[in-house]
Structures are given as structure tokens and as C-alpha cells.
Design a protein around this motif. Structure first.
Motif, PDB file in Angstrom:
ATOM      1  N   GLN A  98     -43.084  70.766  14.862  1.00 57.84           N
ATOM      2  CA  GLN A  98     -42.670  72.599  14.789  1.00 57.84           C
ATOM      3  C   GLN A  98     -41.833  73.595  14.239  1.00 57.84           C
ATOM      4  N   LEU A  99     -40.735  72.964  14.359  1.00 61.00           N
ATOM      5  CA  LEU A  99     -39.322  73.067  13.264  1.00 61.00           C
ATOM      6  C   LEU A  99     -39.758  73.620  11.724  1.00 61.00           C
ATOM      7  N   THR A 100     -40.209  72.630  11.113  1.00 61.02           N
ATOM      8  CA  THR A 100     -40.733  73.154   9.901  1.00 61.02           C
ATOM      9  C   THR A 100     -42.215  73.913  10.195  1.00 61.02           C
ATOM     10  N   GLY A 103     -39.021  82.108   7.662  1.00 69.36           N
ATOM     11  CA  GLY A 103     -37.743  81.932   8.171  1.00 69.36           C
ATOM     12  C   GLY A 103     -36.912  82.548   9.488  1.00 69.36           C
ATOM     13  N   LEU A 104     -36.956  81.257  10.101  1.00 72.91           N
ATOM     14  CA  LEU A 104     -37.208  81.677  12.044  1.00 72.91           C
ATOM     15  C   LEU A 104     -36.017  81.666  11.484  1.00 72.91           C
ATOM     16  N   LEU A 105     -35.064  79.897  10.814  1.00 69.34           N
ATOM     17  CA  LEU A 105     -34.121  78.808  11.421  1.00 69.34           C
ATOM     18  C   LEU A 105     -32.897  79.123  11.078  1.00 69.34           C
ATOM     19  N   TYR A 106     -31.815  79.058  11.438  1.00 65.99           N
ATOM     20  CA  TYR A 106     -30.746  78.526  10.394  1.00 65.99           C
ATOM     21  C   TYR A 106     -29.605  77.544  11.357  1.00 65.99           C
ATOM     22  N   PRO A 107     -29.311  76.838  10.857  1.00 65.23           N
ATOM     23  CA  PRO A 107     -27.894  75.352  10.653  1.00 65.23           C
ATOM     24  C   PRO A 107     -27.252  76.713  11.078  1.00 65.23           C
ATOM     25  N   CYS A 108     -26.386  75.520  12.387  1.00 63.12           N
ATOM     26  CA  CYS A 108     -25.025  76.409  13.287  1.00 63.12           C
ATOM     27  C   CYS A 108     -23.789  74.727  13.286  1.00 63.12           C
ATOM     28  N   PHE A 109     -22.906  75.344  12.140  1.00 63.93           N
ATOM     29  CA  PHE A 109     -21.721  74.926  12.484  1.00 63.93           C
ATOM     30  C   PHE A 109     -20.304  74.257  13.513  1.00 63.93           C
ATOM     31  N   CYS A 110     -21.071  75.568  14.655  1.00 66.54           N
ATOM     32  CA  CYS A 110     -19.827  75.847  15.179  1.00 66.54           C
ATOM     33  C   CYS A 110     -19.132  74.393  16.147  1.00 66.54           C
ATOM     34  N   THR A 111     -18.382  74.296  16.968  1.00 65.25           N
ATOM     35  CA  THR A 111     -17.506  73.853  17.623  1.00 65.25           C
ATOM     36  C   THR A 111     -17.832  74.101  19.086  1.00 65.25           C
ATOM     37  N   ARG A 112     -17.503  73.863  19.789  1.00 68.02           N
ATOM     38  CA  ARG A 112     -17.908  74.130  21.049  1.00 68.02           C
ATOM     39  C   ARG A 112     -16.590  75.565  21.802  1.00 68.02           C
ATOM     40  N   ALA A 152     -33.622  82.258  14.816  1.00 65.93           N
ATOM     41  CA  ALA A 152     -32.932  83.691  15.085  1.00 65.93           C
ATOM     42  C   ALA A 152     -33.929  84.539  14.932  1.00 65.93           C
ATOM     43  N   VAL A 153     -33.793  85.273  17.038  1.00 66.50           N
ATOM     44  CA  VAL A 153     -35.082  85.919  17.328  1.00 66.50           C
ATOM     45  C   VAL A 153     -34.430  87.475  16.993  1.00 66.50           C
ATOM     46  N   PRO A 154     -36.061  87.680  17.178  1.00 63.93           N
ATOM     47  CA  PRO A 154     -35.772  89.449  16.235  1.00 63.93           C
ATOM     48  C   PRO A 154     -35.297  89.763  17.041  1.00 63.93           C
ATOM     49  N   ASP A 155     -35.056  91.960  16.971  1.00 61.99           N
ATOM     50  CA  ASP A 155     -34.765  92.799  17.660  1.00 61.99           C
ATOM     51  C   ASP A 155     -36.408  93.454  18.786  1.00 61.99           C
ATOM     52  N   GLU A 156     -37.127  91.979  19.542  1.00 64.89           N
ATOM     53  CA  GLU A 156     -37.890  93.112  19.971  1.00 64.89           C
ATOM     54  C   GLU A 156     -37.574  92.276  21.366  1.00 64.89           C
ATOM     55  N   VAL A 157     -38.628  93.105  21.988  1.00 65.04           N
ATOM     56  CA  VAL A 157     -38.370  93.027  23.924  1.00 65.04           C
ATOM     57  C   VAL A 157     -39.971  92.304  24.250  1.00 65.04           C
TER      58      VAL A 157
END
Length: 321
Positions: free
Chosen positions: A100-102, A108-117, A161-166
Motif C-alpha cells: 500500500q505504501l508503494t 508522490g504522496l509520501l516523504y521520509p520524516c527524520f524528526c526526533t521526539r 503528504a495530505v492535500p489542501d482538501e476538505v
């Protein structure tokens, strides 16, 4: 055909709040001759245990709540090895969730996140135009060379990456719901940095693949529903009808919790409480019975109607048992 599901997490003993949702889920499906599937949401290996799953099955049977065998659709071949005893186990579905991630990555709806807590806490601080707690897209703005350099040092989580959508829908209990994804939801996690797939992805993809037409669950998950509807549509699945039922609260206003052992069915059974007493109490709290008199679950089927179910959270006191 009407197809519902009960999807508990075996991270502790089932308590009255879990049983409340299970009963309403069962009544809704069985009163209309539908199928009810059982799914174990056991994704978190640190919290979910086989003994809790076994106890949960025993508790459901004790209450008189049955379920139908999970027969994977032909298109979901991976689910064949993820079922046991007619029950689907999410911990055995990693390949399916990765697929599903693939599919989402290809759009083009995913991106990696490296944020710490600490960074996540700062990135979720109130910001202009966004609700408190919404991720501010820090890692979404990273350049490709930055991403490559950071991936060489450590694994990343994966965000949508969510869209500008309601997203709007009408909940069967709570009524109309409307959420602007970008400002009220924000980019949410689909997979942790340790490779464990997130609830939002797993629950949504499993509902879609199984052809679930009705989802009954606690109102604490109401806020998650718009993002799940977006995911379902994006992945090409049908959107079910949702019913978000009230939560059961302790007398001091706390939600009943597995971690604190609040009123587990295991403990109540040990005290000699009968299943009909539990069912009668839960039916009363839901608004289906005028008093908490003992009753068998099947006796409630002829009169079940969602219009009778309360919308607001309910307070439980031990004097009711």
C-alpha cells in the motif's frame, strides 16, 4: 452485503469500554443479517501479546458475541497467511501494508520524516492557520540531497503528504463531520522508523481490502476518520458508513483504560458477575434499555435501532453492577 468488523488491540485485558463498542458493533450487523469479521490489531510487538488475544476471544464468546470466518477476497492473496481460526492478524500483514505504501509513493504522496521526539513536539506547536498539534511539514520541505544524506545515517519514518482538501461525511451517531486535512489533520505517519506500520494505514487498508461496509468504534477515533476516508479513496477502496459511539468514563471522568486494569471482564468474571448482567448494563448505558436489568445479547436484536443510541460519553459507576 453488510459487512462489519470488530478490531480490538490485544494489548491488555478487555474492559467494559471495549465490550461496549463490541456489543454495539455486533448488534448493528446481526440485527440486519450482515457478516461480522474479527481483526486483531496487534501491530505493536512491545504491547500486544498472544495471551491477551486468547483472553479477548474468550471474553467475546462469554458475552454471547459471535463472528464470521474471515475469508480473504481473491484479490487479497497475502491475507491467506495472515488468518488463523477465521481471524485476521495485522502482525502478519507487513507485505500487504508495504504494498500500500508503494502505491502511495507512486502517486508522490509520501516523504521520509527524520524528526526526533523533541523536534516533533516543536513541529506540532500552534501555528498560524493550523489546529494545535498539527505537524508543520518540517521534513516535507527537505531537499533531495538532504534526504539522501540523512537516510545514509539513520532510518526514517514515512509520512503522508495530505492535500489542501476538505473531507466531509455524516457519522451515524455523531452527525455531520467536516475536516480540512492540511490545517486540521496535517501530514500523518504511515510507518514508524523501526518499520512498524502505523494504525492509520493498517486499519484503513484492511477495511478496504475486506470490503467493510460499516465501521463501529469509539468516538475517540472520530478525528481520524477524514484522513482514513482520504486514504481509502486514494487507494481505490470504497468508503464504509461510520458509527462513532460514546466512550465509557469512570466516575472521575477518566476513560476506562487497559493499562490501568479498569473493570476488565476477566476481573468481573472472577467476581462472579454474569454475562447477562454486563450486557444489560452496557445496553442501558447505550440507551437501548430503560434499566440495567440482565439480558442476553440476542434478546436485544429485534429492537436495536441506531436512533436510540446516545451521542455523548457515558459515566459508569460500580453501583450499576
Amino acid at each position: 452485503m453488510l459487512t462489519g468488523r470488530f478490531a480490538p488491540s490485544p494489548s491488555g485485558h478487555m474492559h467494559l469500554g471495549n465490550a461496549f463498542s463490541a456489543l454495539l458493533c455486533w448488534l448493528s450487523v446481526r440485527s440486519r443479517g450482515g457478516r461480522l469479521l474479527l481483526r486483531m490489531e496487534d501491530l505493536d510487538p512491545a504491547r500486544c501479546r498472544p495471551e491477551y488475544a486468547r483472553a479477548l476471544l474468550d471474553d467475546l464468546a462469554w458475552l454471547g458475541l459471535d463472528w464470521d470466518e474471515y475469508v480473504p477476497p481473491a484479490r487479497d492473496t497475502e491475507a491467506q497467511g495472515a488468518t488463523e481460526g477465521g481471524i485476521l492478524y495485522q502482525s502478519r500483514r507487513s507485505a500487504f501494508y508495504a504494498a500500500q505504501l508503494t502505491r502511495l509513493k507512486a502517486q508522490g504522496l509520501l516523504y521520509p520524516c527524520f524528526c526526533t521526539r523533541a523536534q516533533l513536539h516543536a513541529a506540532s506547536a500552534p501555528q498560524a492557520g493550523a489546529a494545535p498539534g498539527v505537524y508543520n511539514g518540517r521534513c516535507r520541505r527537505l531537499a533531495a540531497r538532504q534526504v539522501a544524506a540523512m537516510l545514509a545515517q539513520r532510518p526514517a519514518a514515512v509520512r503522508a503528504a495530505v492535500p489542501d482538501e476538505v473531507i466531509s461525511f455524516c457519522d451515524g451517531v455523531q452527525g455531520p463531520v467536516r475536516q480540512h486535512l492540511a490545517t486540521e489533520c496535517g501530514d500523518f505517519l504511515l510507518c514508524r522508523s523501526d518499520g512498524v506500520h502505523a494504525y492509520q494505514l493498517a486499519a484503513t487498508a484492511d477495511d478496504g481490502a475486506a470490503g467493510i461496509t460499516e465501521v463501529v468504534r469509539g468516538r475517540d477515533l472520530l478525528d481520524s476518520t477524514p484522513r482514513q476516508i482520504w486514504l481509502l479513496r486514494t487507494l481505490g477502496y470504497a468508503v464504509p458508513q461510520y458509527y462513532h459511539v460514546p466512550l465509557l468514563l469512570a466516575a472521575d471522568g477518566r476513560r476506562l483504560s487497559k493499562r490501568e486494569g479498569d473493570l476488565s471482564l476477566c476481573a468481573l468474571r472472577g467476581r462472579g458477575v454474569q454475562p447477562q448482567a454486563i450486557v444489560g448494563l452496557l445496553a442501558h448505558l447505550a440507551g437501548l434499555c430503560p434499566t440495567p436489568a440482565p439480558v442476553a445479547a440476542r434478546q436485544l436484536l429485534p429492537s436495536f435501532d441506531w436512533s436510540r443510541v446516545h451521542k455523548e460519553n457515558r459515566v459508569f459507576t460500580e453501583g450499576l453492577l
